[in-house]
Scaffold this active site. Sequence first.
Site, short mmCIF file in Angstrom:
data_model
loop_
_atom_site.label_atom_id
_atom_site.label_comp_id
_atom_site.label_asym_id
_atom_site.label_seq_id
_atom_site.Cartn_x
_atom_site.Cartn_y
_atom_site.Cartn_z
N HIS A 225 3.03 -2.37 -0.62
CA HIS A 225 2.60 -1.21 -1.41
C HIS A 225 3.73 -0.44 -2.06
CE1 HIS A 225 1.14 2.97 -2.00
NE2 HIS A 225 0.02 2.38 -2.33
N GLU A 265 -1.76 1.97 8.33
CA GLU A 265 -1.80 2.06 6.86
C GLU A 265 -0.54 2.71 6.27
OE1 GLU A 265 -5.68 2.54 4.89
OE2 GLU A 265 -6.35 3.39 6.80
N HIS A 267 2.13 3.61 3.59
CA HIS A 267 2.16 3.71 2.13
C HIS A 267 3.60 3.89 1.65
CE1 HIS A 267 -2.12 3.49 1.42
NE2 HIS A 267 -2.34 4.42 2.32
N GLU A 282 -1.08 6.65 6.85
CA GLU A 282 -2.29 7.39 6.51
C GLU A 282 -3.02 7.92 7.74
OE1 GLU A 282 -6.15 6.99 3.55
OE2 GLU A 282 -4.43 5.67 3.30
#
Length: 294
Positions: A225, A265, A267, A282
């Site tokens: 990402h 998660e 990022h 997240e």
Amino acid sequence: MSIEEHTVADTTAGPYALTTGPDGALWFTLVHSGHIGRLVPGEQPTTHRVTPDSGPTIITPGPDGALWFTEYRADRIGRITTDGVLREFDVPAPGCGPFGIAAGPDGALWFTETAADRIGRITVDGHITEFPLPVTGAFPSAITAGDDGGMWFTLNQANAIGRIGMDGAVVLHQLPTEAAAPVGIAAGRDGVLWFVEIAAGQIGRITPDGQITEFPLPDRTARPHAITVDADGTPWFTEWAGNRVGTITSDGSLTAYDLPTLNSEPHGITLGPDGALWTALEIGALARVSTSTL
């Protein structure tokens, strides 16, 4: 290698991107709750409210000593001083979805408009200029300053890497892999740019003259990402679906490290004020990644 998680918000707030500010603190966005957070390593985090529906996304230091960030859902660019004074600027194009933002070599901030196929430029006093891209439906995403005096950005849906000069001239470079969906991009220490291909599970490298090399990840479903470069010039990236952070050498050698909490998660990722890598999770935390080489 050690990875430590530091809770900075509840599980619904959504830490998304982070950067090191001029005050020696980590500044981060809470995309779901509409806040900007600040964390000095070793201390308790503080937050500053924007608005619940603003969607603060990418954050970066500005040339004026403040932090600048995009408000993806509100079509605004935000500015916050290190003592928490907030100012916001409306982007002229409604529904443009500003996402990436970075300081340019001209003393202004440059940002992407995902839904308007434009690159924007905002001066520190809030004057905005927009430059149309030569493609439609391209979804320009992350942006960074290159060593060549231009701004480089990813075109997530056009499968390309773009460069815009200070005069607004745009050059696009198509990726070799179809539907690779590039997102994060960062400038290397040797004049090249590094980027991630979220749909193809690859890390990419592009030279200023447009030569592209792609490196497949061991886990092609990892959905890389974001990417940054550490003090030694080594690129580090997040694997959003793989629940890992990874590093790549200039010759393409890859190493990945599992995060402590499943489905965290990851990022954004950045070099912190303490010399470690930090990534936004997240689930409501920032993770500190430290190796013996940092």
